[in-house]
Design an enzyme around this catalytic site. Structure first.
Site, mmCIF file in Angstrom:
data_model
loop_
_atom_site.group_PDB
_atom_site.id
_atom_site.type_symbol
_atom_site.label_atom_id
_atom_site.label_comp_id
_atom_site.label_asym_id
_atom_site.label_seq_id
_atom_site.Cartn_x
_atom_site.Cartn_y
_atom_site.Cartn_z
ATOM 1 N N ASN A 44 0.851 -1.189 0.000
ATOM 2 C CA ASN A 44 0.000 0.000 0.000
ATOM 3 C C ASN A 44 0.892 1.246 0.000
ATOM 4 O OD1 ASN A 44 -1.857 2.023 0.466
ATOM 5 N ND2 ASN A 44 -2.228 1.468 2.607
ATOM 6 N N TRP A 45 0.948 1.919 -1.140
ATOM 7 C CA TRP A 45 1.846 3.083 -1.246
ATOM 8 C C TRP A 45 1.269 4.326 -0.570
ATOM 9 C CZ3 TRP A 45 4.070 3.385 -6.930
ATOM 10 C CH2 TRP A 45 4.704 2.177 -7.233
ATOM 11 N N LYS A 46 0.004 4.280 -0.235
ATOM 12 C CA LYS A 46 -0.674 5.452 0.342
ATOM 13 C C LYS A 46 -0.508 6.645 -0.612
ATOM 14 C CE LYS A 46 0.432 3.446 4.741
ATOM 15 N NZ LYS A 46 0.126 3.447 6.134
ATOM 16 N N GLU B 53 -5.468 -5.627 10.554
ATOM 17 C CA GLU B 53 -4.572 -4.483 10.694
ATOM 18 C C GLU B 53 -4.878 -3.733 11.989
ATOM 19 O OE1 GLU B 53 -2.488 -3.143 7.047
ATOM 20 O OE2 GLU B 53 -4.271 -1.902 7.141
ATOM 21 N N GLY C 130 2.781 -1.200 4.331
ATOM 22 C CA GLY C 130 2.740 0.230 4.022
ATOM 23 C C GLY C 130 4.144 0.758 3.783
ATOM 24 N N GLY C 131 4.736 1.338 4.826
ATOM 25 C CA GLY C 131 6.051 1.995 4.703
ATOM 26 C C GLY C 131 7.092 1.173 3.950
ATOM 27 N N SER D 242 3.253 -2.308 10.414
ATOM 28 C CA SER D 242 4.697 -2.225 10.665
ATOM 29 C C SER D 242 5.447 -3.529 10.382
ATOM 30 C CB SER D 242 4.970 -1.746 12.097
ATOM 31 O OG SER D 242 4.460 -0.444 12.274
ATOM 32 N N GLU E 295 -6.958 4.304 7.629
ATOM 33 C CA GLU E 295 -6.661 5.710 7.302
ATOM 34 C C GLU E 295 -7.804 6.347 6.515
ATOM 35 O OE1 GLU E 295 -2.786 5.352 5.506
ATOM 36 O OE2 GLU E 295 -1.915 4.776 7.440
ATOM 37 N N GLY F 81 2.000 2.145 10.677
ATOM 38 C CA GLY F 81 2.890 3.297 10.546
ATOM 39 C C GLY F 81 3.548 3.716 11.852
ATOM 40 N N HIS G 174 -9.626 0.585 4.807
ATOM 41 C CA HIS G 174 -8.356 0.883 5.485
ATOM 42 C C HIS G 174 -8.601 1.899 6.592
ATOM 43 C CE1 HIS G 174 -4.263 2.144 6.231
ATOM 44 N NE2 HIS G 174 -3.873 1.038 5.610
HETATM 45 C C1 PEP Z 1 -0.827 -0.087 5.884
HETATM 46 O O1 PEP Z 1 -0.765 0.987 5.321
HETATM 47 O O2 PEP Z 1 -1.798 -0.816 5.700
HETATM 48 C C2 PEP Z 1 0.270 -0.482 6.786
HETATM 49 C C3 PEP Z 1 0.213 -1.666 7.348
HETATM 50 O O3 PEP Z 1 1.267 0.422 6.952
HETATM 51 P P1 PEP Z 1 2.685 0.141 7.684
HETATM 52 O O4 PEP Z 1 3.245 -1.120 7.116
HETATM 53 O O5 PEP Z 1 3.528 1.348 7.362
HETATM 54 O O6 PEP Z 1 2.412 0.015 9.150
#
Ligand code: PEP
Length: 269
Positions: free
Chosen positions: A9-11, A184, A250-251, A229, A107, A190, A105
């Protein structure tokens, strides 16, 4: 045997040319991984999907078509078409060659929370989006997880059961088999503070058990991935758990080396 899935997920990152460069780099690494891990029957060991911002879908389509990689969007409208400014429908998404779509999600949920919508209403919106995705032959990755507050007050299972029940009531348990669920925990997204592998396993097993109360085959076949994470140094231990079928990243999905290491950890689970 469930095939692991790693979804990046590049956000709202990687503007302009950097999106193209990342897509090209991921493709190159995935092809190397592919040759390393090809199964005896020539099928690949994992599914990999990337979710760039929607304005870069055309780049994804141009660069990834014909490869083993999948791509998708970070959201989908709950409606088919009409006066929904700023929304993108499932049929439009399908038109860009997408196979997957992220739904619910945290966010995005928190945008609605600012409108003070009740969580049950949010779950209903997630269910409508899920229906749209299925109708247009997209695989929804439905995100589900508790906030830090829910976690502290022991409400994790309650939050998860509520959405699962809404989804099952909406389209029946068999349709759920066409989805991927992503556990999640909101407090892990994040933050650099991942759930322990044991915690992830317990919650994934709880989800499977809840689904099994309706249909054992669906519970056995549905992929449940973990997000929050995930990094190269914790991926292996999390993915090793029997009910964890890969990750939503994500990151670390913005760094091709890290993303590849995570894919490798899932493929060799
Ligand atoms: C996400 O955006 O769904 C996510 C899990 O982000 P991260 O890996 O940065 O925690």
């Amino acid at each position: 045997m469930r095939k692991p899935l790693v979804a990046g997920n590049w956000k709202m990152n990687n503007p302009d040319e950097s999106s193209k460069v990342l897509l090209e780099n991921i493709l190159e690494h995935a092809e190397l991984l592919e040759t390393q891990l090809l199964q005896e029957d020539n099928s690949s060991a994992i599914d990999i999907a990337v979710f760039p911002p929607s304005v870069y879908l055309k780049d994804a389509q141009e660069i990834l078509t014909g490869s083993q990689l999948h791509w998708g969007t970070q959201n989908v409208s709950a409606y088919d078409e009409g006066p929904y400014t700023g929304e993108i429908s499932a049929s439009m998404i399908k038109g860009f060659g997408c196979d997957y779509v992220l739904i619910g999600h945290s966010e995005r949920r928190c945008l609605y929370e600012k409108l003070e919508l009740d969580q049950f209403v949010l779950d209903q919106i997630v269910a409508q989006k899920y229906e749209m995705a299925i109708e247009h032959d997209l695989i929804p990755i439905i995100c589900i997880g508790e906030t830090a507050e829910d976690y502290a007050s022991g409400k994790t299972e309650e939050v998860i059961a509520r959405l699962l029940d809404v989804l099952i009531a909406h389209k029946g348990v068999k349709t759920l088999a066409k989805t991927v669920l992503a556990y999640e925990p909101v407090w892990a997204i994040g933050t650099g503070k991942s759930a322990t592998p044991e915690w992830a396993q317990d919650i994934h097993a709880f989800m499977r058990k809840r689904i099994a109360e309706h249909d054992v085959d669906t519970a056995d076949s549905i992929r449940i991935i973990y997000g929050g994470s995930v990094k190269p140094d914790n991926a292996k231990a999390i993915f090793a758990k029997p009910d964890v079928d890969g990750g939503l990243i994500g990151g670390a999905s913005l760094d091709v080396e890290e993303f590849s290491q995570i894919c490798l950890a899932a493929a060799t689970k």
